[in-house]
Design an enzyme around this catalytic site. Structure first.
Site, PDB file in Angstrom:
ATOM      1  N   PRO A  77       0.740  -1.119   0.004  1.00 44.69           N
ATOM      2  CA  PRO A  77      -0.139   0.177   0.209  1.00 44.69           C
ATOM      3  C   PRO A  77       0.710   1.131   0.058  1.00 44.69           C
ATOM      4  O   PRO A  77       1.700   1.597   0.749  1.00 44.69           O
ATOM      5  CB  PRO A  77      -0.888  -0.095   1.194  1.00 44.69           C
ATOM      6  CG  PRO A  77      -0.008  -1.038   2.285  1.00 44.69           C
ATOM      7  CD  PRO A  77       0.812  -1.793   1.273  1.00 44.69           C
ATOM      8  N   ALA A  79       0.357   5.719  -0.774  1.00 48.39           N
ATOM      9  CA  ALA A  79      -0.807   6.634  -0.720  1.00 48.39           C
ATOM     10  C   ALA A  79      -0.545   7.511  -1.940  1.00 48.39           C
ATOM     11  O   ALA A  79       0.478   7.650  -2.580  1.00 48.39           O
ATOM     12  CB  ALA A  79      -0.491   7.405   0.470  1.00 48.39           C
ATOM     13  N   SER A 106      -4.158   1.478  -0.728  1.00 49.32           N
ATOM     14  CA  SER A 106      -3.826   2.120   0.837  1.00 49.32           C
ATOM     15  C   SER A 106      -5.200   2.841   1.240  1.00 49.32           C
ATOM     16  O   SER A 106      -6.020   3.301   0.410  1.00 49.32           O
ATOM     17  CB  SER A 106      -3.027   3.199   0.536  1.00 49.32           C
ATOM     18  OG  SER A 106      -2.806   4.030   1.773  1.00 49.32           O
ATOM     19  N   TYR A 130      -5.681   1.615   9.020  1.00 46.57           N
ATOM     20  CA  TYR A 130      -5.384   1.792  10.330  1.00 46.57           C
ATOM     21  C   TYR A 130      -6.937   1.409  11.348  1.00 46.57           C
ATOM     22  O   TYR A 130      -7.635   1.454  10.732  1.00 46.57           O
ATOM     23  CB  TYR A 130      -4.683   2.786  10.773  1.00 46.57           C
ATOM     24  CG  TYR A 130      -3.616   3.324   9.760  1.00 46.57           C
ATOM     25  CD1 TYR A 130      -2.325   3.174   9.936  1.00 46.57           C
ATOM     26  CD2 TYR A 130      -3.976   4.087   8.625  1.00 46.57           C
ATOM     27  CE1 TYR A 130      -1.362   3.583   9.085  1.00 46.57           C
ATOM     28  CE2 TYR A 130      -2.974   4.432   7.474  1.00 46.57           C
ATOM     29  CZ  TYR A 130      -1.519   4.162   7.914  1.00 46.57           C
ATOM     30  OH  TYR A 130      -0.555   4.655   6.974  1.00 46.57           O
ATOM     31  N   THR A 156      -2.365  -2.029   9.384  1.00 52.58           N
ATOM     32  CA  THR A 156      -0.947  -1.579   9.367  1.00 52.58           C
ATOM     33  C   THR A 156      -0.837  -1.434  10.949  1.00 52.58           C
ATOM     34  O   THR A 156      -1.590  -0.646  11.965  1.00 52.58           O
ATOM     35  CB  THR A 156      -0.567  -0.409   9.087  1.00 52.58           C
ATOM     36  OG1 THR A 156      -0.700  -0.400   7.333  1.00 52.58           O
ATOM     37  CG2 THR A 156       0.712   0.318   9.506  1.00 52.58           C
ATOM     38  N   ARG A 165       9.853  13.004   8.725  1.00 56.08           N
ATOM     39  CA  ARG A 165      10.813  12.709   7.095  1.00 56.08           C
ATOM     40  C   ARG A 165      11.377  14.148   6.975  1.00 56.08           C
ATOM     41  O   ARG A 165      10.609  15.124   6.640  1.00 56.08           O
ATOM     42  CB  ARG A 165       9.883  12.388   6.151  1.00 56.08           C
ATOM     43  CG  ARG A 165       9.317  10.892   6.397  1.00 56.08           C
ATOM     44  CD  ARG A 165       8.276  10.506   5.491  1.00 56.08           C
ATOM     45  NE  ARG A 165       7.489   9.153   6.380  1.00 56.08           N
ATOM     46  CZ  ARG A 165       6.213   8.935   5.738  1.00 56.08           C
ATOM     47  NH1 ARG A 165       5.672   9.577   4.811  1.00 56.08           N
ATOM     48  NH2 ARG A 165       5.522   7.779   6.426  1.00 56.08           N
ATOM     49  N   LYS A 226       0.312  -5.957   8.916  1.00 53.84           N
ATOM     50  CA  LYS A 226       1.494  -5.323   8.104  1.00 53.84           C
ATOM     51  C   LYS A 226       2.149  -4.480   9.254  1.00 53.84           C
ATOM     52  O   LYS A 226       1.810  -3.426   9.803  1.00 53.84           O
ATOM     53  CB  LYS A 226       1.219  -4.404   6.845  1.00 53.84           C
ATOM     54  CG  LYS A 226       2.216  -3.720   6.142  1.00 53.84           C
ATOM     55  CD  LYS A 226       1.895  -2.750   5.381  1.00 53.84           C
ATOM     56  CE  LYS A 226       2.977  -2.130   4.477  1.00 53.84           C
ATOM     57  NZ  LYS A 226       3.679  -1.128   5.231  1.00 53.84           N
ATOM     58  N   HIS A 250       8.243  -0.333   6.497  1.00 49.53           N
ATOM     59  CA  HIS A 250       7.535   0.567   5.845  1.00 49.53           C
ATOM     60  C   HIS A 250       8.580   1.587   4.938  1.00 49.53           C
ATOM     61  O   HIS A 250       8.324   2.527   4.809  1.00 49.53           O
ATOM     62  CB  HIS A 250       6.883   1.581   6.732  1.00 49.53           C
ATOM     63  CG  HIS A 250       5.905   0.753   7.763  1.00 49.53           C
ATOM     64  ND1 HIS A 250       4.764   0.330   7.593  1.00 49.53           N
ATOM     65  CD2 HIS A 250       6.047   0.538   9.158  1.00 49.53           C
ATOM     66  CE1 HIS A 250       4.117  -0.421   8.486  1.00 49.53           C
ATOM     67  NE2 HIS A 250       5.143  -0.034   9.651  1.00 49.53           N
ATOM     68  N   ARG A 285      14.052  -4.552  -5.278  1.00 48.75           N
ATOM     69  CA  ARG A 285      14.002  -3.924  -6.617  1.00 48.75           C
ATOM     70  C   ARG A 285      14.376  -4.877  -7.668  1.00 48.75           C
ATOM     71  O   ARG A 285      14.524  -4.314  -8.885  1.00 48.75           O
ATOM     72  CB  ARG A 285      15.239  -2.877  -6.382  1.00 48.75           C
ATOM     73  CG  ARG A 285      15.132  -1.783  -5.416  1.00 48.75           C
ATOM     74  CD  ARG A 285      13.998  -0.854  -5.655  1.00 48.75           C
ATOM     75  NE  ARG A 285      13.959   0.132  -4.733  1.00 48.75           N
ATOM     76  CZ  ARG A 285      13.079   0.271  -3.478  1.00 48.75           C
ATOM     77  NH1 ARG A 285      12.197  -0.752  -3.507  1.00 48.75           N
ATOM     78  NH2 ARG A 285      13.101   1.251  -2.667  1.00 48.75           N
TER      79      ARG A 285
END
Length: 363
Positions: A77, A79, A106, A130, A156, A165, A226, A250, A285
């Site tokens: 998921p 966003a 999501s 959530y 989650t 961040r 998750k 995450h 990846r």
């Protein structure tokens, strides 16, 4: 020309997106140590190919939550897909359908869950949510997912609060006016007013395992958890009879200096045994990454940022092409490693991989 690797899709996304949007997708929490560790530890696993194993015919099919899929990859998921493409989650869901793999939509999607299901025609969507402070809101989302034909609820559990961040802070990033958390448009509540804080104050830091039990009682759909990272969290999850666990930090976007998921996989897989399904995300990846995860005990790998990169680079077709590259790399890796099926990767695990980092137990 189709880019030769997923990292090349990242380069295209960087060229095509505003810097703040690219950083929102690409960035991790704080100093991004965990984001880098996810890749570093995957690269620290070496392959030891088996020769002369008749790998002319390969079988990549796998079963997740009782459904058969083309190969052991799905979409984590993520966003606000409309940040990178006008049709947003609908294009990603169409790509997942074309690829015959599951997609987790999501709760913070920029297209309402009903529209994603209807307009994509994808019958193998899972819905992530959530447990919000407003339990009625949580219950409403679950009921809408059930009514729209979603096949699982992904809860989650690793985010009692949201991470900080630095890239978003430095960029003073905020969502454009035309990109919203579409699943909450029906309610007069502010669920997401700034991506720096994600769902912010609406998350409930007082959650316990009893709240997971409550959620299971609200739906007949399989429930997947998750965000599991610590082996100590596996027994209470198994006691609740969840359908699967997703080993996830995450993508390094919540708590920096968290261990990488691939490093924790052997311990989590040992704790899970065969009692439930086990998926993994964060940093995957390459096709060789998928082979390594399967060998170490995962049932499948989920992709997050690469879906957004590919969607930015080429829409639905870009996502199909990007995942197609990953699958072709997996085919090459399986043939050279001497494994004809997903089952044979597991059977030959002790033979075909060597871990060059030292495993550490989480306290």
């Amino acid at each position: 020309m189709t880019p030769p690797s997923l990292d090349d899709f990242r380069t295209l996304a960087r060229e095509r997106l505003p810097a703040g949007v690219f950083d929102y997708i690409d960035g991790g929490a704080c100093d991004e140590i965990t984001s880098r560790a996810n890749r570093r530890d995957l690269d620290g696993i070496r392959l030891l190919p088996l020769c002369l194993r008749d790998v002319a015919d390969l079988d990549l099919r796998t079963s997740l939550l009782g459904h058969s899929f083309g190969f052991p990859v799905g979409f984590s998921p993520t966003a606000f897909h409309r940040l990178v493409h006008e049709s947003g989650e609908v294009s990603a869901a169409r790509a997942a359908k074309a690829l015959d793999i599951p997609m987790i939509v999501s709760s913070m999607s920029s297209v309402a869950m009903e529209d994603v299901a209807r307009d994509s025609g994808n019958e193998h969507l899972w819905f992530q949510t959530y447990i919000f402070k407003d339990r009625a809101l949580t219950k409403e989302l679950i009921q809408r997912a059930e009514g729209s034909g979603y096949k699982a609820i992904v809860l989650t559990v690793g985010c009692p609060v949201t991470g900080r961040r630095y890239r978003n802070v430095r960029n003073r990033f905020a969502l454009p006016a035309d990109v919203v958390a579409a699943n909450f448009a029906r309610r007069n509540v502010v669920v997401h007013d700034n991506p720096i804080h994600s769902v912010g104050a609406d998350l409930d830091p007082a959650l316990t395992w009893s709240d997971v039990e409550w959620l299971r009682g609200q739906t007949a759909l399989p429930v997947v958890l998750k965000g599991i990272m610590n082996p100590l969290d596996v027994p209470p999850a198994l006691d609740l009879g969840v359908a699967a666990l997703i080993l996830s930090n995450h993508g390094g976007r919540q708590l920096d200096t968290t261990e990488s998921t691939i490093r924790m996989l052997p311990e989590i897989a040992a704790a899970v045994g065969k009692r439930t399904g086990l998926l993994i995300d964060s940093g995957f990846r390459r096709g060789t990454d998928v082979l390594k995860a399967i060998a170490l005990g995962a049932d499948g790998v989920l992709l997050g940022r690469p879906v957004m990169w590919a969607l930015a680079a080429g829409g639905e077709r870009g996502v199909v092409d990007a995942v197609g590259l990953l699958v072709e790399e997996l085919r090459i890796a399986m043939r050279i490693a001497g494994c004809r099926s997903i089952g044979e990767i597991r059977e030959n695990a002790s033979t075909v991989i060597r871990i060059s980092w030292t495993a550490r137990r989480t306290c």
